[in-house]
Design an enzyme around this catalytic site. Structure first.
Site, PDB file in Angstrom:
ATOM      1  N   ASP A   8      35.339  -4.737  13.390  1.00  0.00           N
ATOM      2  CA  ASP A   8      36.303  -3.621  13.360  1.00  0.00           C
ATOM      3  C   ASP A   8      36.280  -2.768  14.638  1.00  0.00           C
ATOM      4  O   ASP A   8      35.291  -2.074  14.912  1.00  0.00           O
ATOM      5  CB  ASP A   8      36.025  -2.693  12.171  1.00  0.00           C
ATOM      6  CG  ASP A   8      36.001  -3.423  10.828  1.00  0.00           C
ATOM      7  OD1 ASP A   8      35.487  -4.561  10.768  1.00  0.00           O
ATOM      8  OD2 ASP A   8      36.473  -2.838   9.839  1.00  0.00           O
ATOM      9  N   GLU A  39      41.687  -3.160  11.878  1.00  0.00           N
ATOM     10  CA  GLU A  39      42.137  -2.228  10.833  1.00  0.00           C
ATOM     11  C   GLU A  39      41.860  -0.760  11.162  1.00  0.00           C
ATOM     12  O   GLU A  39      42.402   0.121  10.510  1.00  0.00           O
ATOM     13  CB  GLU A  39      41.491  -2.582   9.476  1.00  0.00           C
ATOM     14  CG  GLU A  39      40.034  -2.209   9.411  1.00  0.00           C
ATOM     15  CD  GLU A  39      39.593  -1.734   8.033  1.00  0.00           C
ATOM     16  OE1 GLU A  39      40.392  -1.766   7.094  1.00  0.00           O
ATOM     17  OE2 GLU A  39      38.442  -1.320   7.921  1.00  0.00           O
ATOM     18  N   ASN A  40      41.003  -0.512  12.163  1.00  0.00           N
ATOM     19  CA  ASN A  40      40.687   0.875  12.537  1.00  0.00           C
ATOM     20  C   ASN A  40      41.103   1.194  13.970  1.00  0.00           C
ATOM     21  O   ASN A  40      40.631   2.166  14.560  1.00  0.00           O
ATOM     22  CB  ASN A  40      39.181   1.141  12.426  1.00  0.00           C
ATOM     23  CG  ASN A  40      38.626   0.829  11.066  1.00  0.00           C
ATOM     24  OD1 ASN A  40      37.985  -0.192  10.859  1.00  0.00           O
ATOM     25  ND2 ASN A  40      38.880   1.707  10.124  1.00  0.00           N
ATOM     26  N   ASN A  67      41.555  -2.865   4.414  1.00  0.00           N
ATOM     27  CA  ASN A  67      42.089  -1.843   3.520  1.00  0.00           C
ATOM     28  C   ASN A  67      42.902  -0.752   4.213  1.00  0.00           C
ATOM     29  O   ASN A  67      43.677  -0.062   3.582  1.00  0.00           O
ATOM     30  CB  ASN A  67      40.953  -1.210   2.709  1.00  0.00           C
ATOM     31  CG  ASN A  67      39.813  -0.727   3.563  1.00  0.00           C
ATOM     32  OD1 ASN A  67      39.231  -1.506   4.320  1.00  0.00           O
ATOM     33  ND2 ASN A  67      39.485   0.551   3.483  1.00  0.00           N
ATOM     34  N   HIS A  68      42.731  -0.595   5.536  1.00  0.00           N
ATOM     35  CA  HIS A  68      43.528   0.422   6.246  1.00  0.00           C
ATOM     36  C   HIS A  68      44.801  -0.154   6.868  1.00  0.00           C
ATOM     37  O   HIS A  68      45.462   0.523   7.654  1.00  0.00           O
ATOM     38  CB  HIS A  68      42.688   1.083   7.342  1.00  0.00           C
ATOM     39  CG  HIS A  68      41.523   1.865   6.811  1.00  0.00           C
ATOM     40  ND1 HIS A  68      41.666   2.888   5.901  1.00  0.00           N
ATOM     41  CD2 HIS A  68      40.194   1.775   7.051  1.00  0.00           C
ATOM     42  CE1 HIS A  68      40.471   3.382   5.600  1.00  0.00           C
ATOM     43  NE2 HIS A  68      39.556   2.723   6.276  1.00  0.00           N
ATOM     44  N   HIS A 150      36.933  -9.253   4.423  1.00  0.00           N
ATOM     45  CA  HIS A 150      36.816  -7.801   4.571  1.00  0.00           C
ATOM     46  C   HIS A 150      36.368  -7.218   3.238  1.00  0.00           C
ATOM     47  O   HIS A 150      37.180  -7.038   2.321  1.00  0.00           O
ATOM     48  CB  HIS A 150      38.186  -7.252   4.986  1.00  0.00           C
ATOM     49  CG  HIS A 150      38.135  -5.876   5.532  1.00  0.00           C
ATOM     50  ND1 HIS A 150      37.769  -5.612   6.831  1.00  0.00           N
ATOM     51  CD2 HIS A 150      38.395  -4.666   4.966  1.00  0.00           C
ATOM     52  CE1 HIS A 150      37.819  -4.310   7.042  1.00  0.00           C
ATOM     53  NE2 HIS A 150      38.184  -3.709   5.928  1.00  0.00           N
ATOM     54  N   HIS A 175      34.306  -4.718   7.537  1.00  0.00           N
ATOM     55  CA  HIS A 175      34.571  -3.528   6.713  1.00  0.00           C
ATOM     56  C   HIS A 175      33.412  -2.529   6.663  1.00  0.00           C
ATOM     57  O   HIS A 175      33.664  -1.335   6.689  1.00  0.00           O
ATOM     58  CB  HIS A 175      34.978  -3.886   5.283  1.00  0.00           C
ATOM     59  CG  HIS A 175      35.161  -2.691   4.387  1.00  0.00           C
ATOM     60  ND1 HIS A 175      36.185  -1.777   4.565  1.00  0.00           N
ATOM     61  CD2 HIS A 175      34.444  -2.237   3.325  1.00  0.00           C
ATOM     62  CE1 HIS A 175      36.088  -0.829   3.635  1.00  0.00           C
ATOM     63  NE2 HIS A 175      35.044  -1.074   2.880  1.00  0.00           N
ATOM     64  N   HIS A 177      31.194  -1.914   8.876  1.00  0.00           N
ATOM     65  CA  HIS A 177      30.937  -1.399  10.234  1.00  0.00           C
ATOM     66  C   HIS A 177      29.459  -1.445  10.607  1.00  0.00           C
ATOM     67  O   HIS A 177      29.079  -0.966  11.672  1.00  0.00           O
ATOM     68  CB  HIS A 177      31.471   0.027  10.428  1.00  0.00           C
ATOM     69  CG  HIS A 177      32.955   0.144  10.342  1.00  0.00           C
ATOM     70  ND1 HIS A 177      33.659   1.216  10.847  1.00  0.00           N
ATOM     71  CD2 HIS A 177      33.890  -0.692   9.809  1.00  0.00           C
ATOM     72  CE1 HIS A 177      34.956   1.031  10.620  1.00  0.00           C
ATOM     73  NE2 HIS A 177      35.112  -0.113   9.982  1.00  0.00           N
TER      74      HIS A 177
HETATM   75 FE   LIG Z   1      36.870  -0.919   9.150  1.00  0.00          FE
HETATM   76 FE   LIG Z   2      37.834  -1.623   5.886  1.00  0.00          FE
END
Ligand SMILES: [Fe+2]
Ligand SMILES: [Fe+2]
Length: 259
Positions: A8, A39-40, A67-68, A150, A175, A177
């Site tokens: 990520d 995603e981030n 999820n983001h 993830h 996910h 991190h």
């Molecule tokens: Fe993430």
């Molecule tokens: Fe995530």
């Protein structure tokens, strides 16, 4: 074939750190394919067209999400149309985007698949049968399959590794991190790592400024989150894949970002 997977990428510090480090990563690992979880990438949550293109321009070939994925409404068109960008396949089919993509690397057709864990995350379907369906669909269409799983729980991730052992070249988790130290090639030939970690600042709490994250825990009130800065690291893994589409090796990558 050599695949460099990047965990990520968090906010501007993560983007800048990865861009600055990419030449050295290419020199050292000589990847044929670079996959990064994005995603981030936009301000610490979600992706925008601008930040997605920034990743492609620095040499990322395929971007995965999580999820983001849908934090930025104005990026839905980009997520829906960009073939090098995927989102978890076990989200509702009507959600923008696709769950897997096929790219050419070192003469191989490589399918990259994105799945989300079902535990503590919102999904429409269990990732396990969805993985089976996609692998069935890919039969004869891909020479190697690379999965970004993830997910929150180590148990669900380890289980997915065993579920796909011998069928995917790699199952790498994202996910949390936080990188894990369990990189190995499973007996069937699937490279496995529970979490690749993140590419961003270690000075915060999984990429968020530590004062803000702590305020959230201490007050239990909503707190604005910004990306932490300083002490930027690039984390991920390098997977070597044979002509049979299975892994020969996996090694964690964890280096301070170039200035
Ligand atoms: Fe993430
Ligand atoms: Fe995530």
């Amino acid at each position: 074939m050599r695949v460099l997977f990047i965990g990520d990428v968090v906010g501007k510090p993560g983007r800048e750190g990865l861009a600055a480090t990419m030449p050295a990563l290419r020199e050292e690992h000589k990847p044929d394919l670079v996959i990064a979880n994005g995603e981030n990438v936009a301000g610490g949550v979600g992706i925008t067209e601008e930040t997605g293109r920034e990743l492609f321009e620095m040499g990322v070939d395929v971007i995965t999400l999580g999820n983001h994925a849908y934090r930025h409404r104005d990026s839905y068109g980009f997520i829906a149309s960009e073939q090098r960008l995927i989102r978890p396949a076990n989200y509702p089919a009507s959600n923008p985007g696709q769950g897997h993509t096929i790219v050419d690397a070192a003469g191989m057709r490589v399918a990259v698949v994105n799945l989300s864990g079902a535990l503590y995350l919102r999904v429409e379907r269990s990732p396990f049968p969805v993985a089976d369906e996609i692998i069935g669909e890919l039969s004869g269409r891909a020479d190697a399959i690379f999965v970004d799983f993830h997910a929150e729980l180590t148990s669900e991730k380890v289980a997915m590794g065993w579920h796909l052992d011998g069928r995917a070249a790699a199952v790498i988790g994202t996910h949390t991190h936080v990188p894990t130290a369990d990189d190995r090639v499973l007996p069937g030939g699937t490279a496995y790592l529970t979490d690749a970690g993140m590419t961003g600042s270690r000075a915060g709490v999984i990429g968020v400024r530590k004062e803000q994250a702590l305020e959230g825990f201490l007050t239990q009130m909503p707190v604005r989150f910004d990306s932490a800065e300083g002490d930027i690291w690039v984390m991920g893994a390098l997977v070597e894949v044979g002509d049979d589409g299975l892994a020969r090796s996996i090694d964690r990558v964890m280096v301070p970002a170039a200035e």
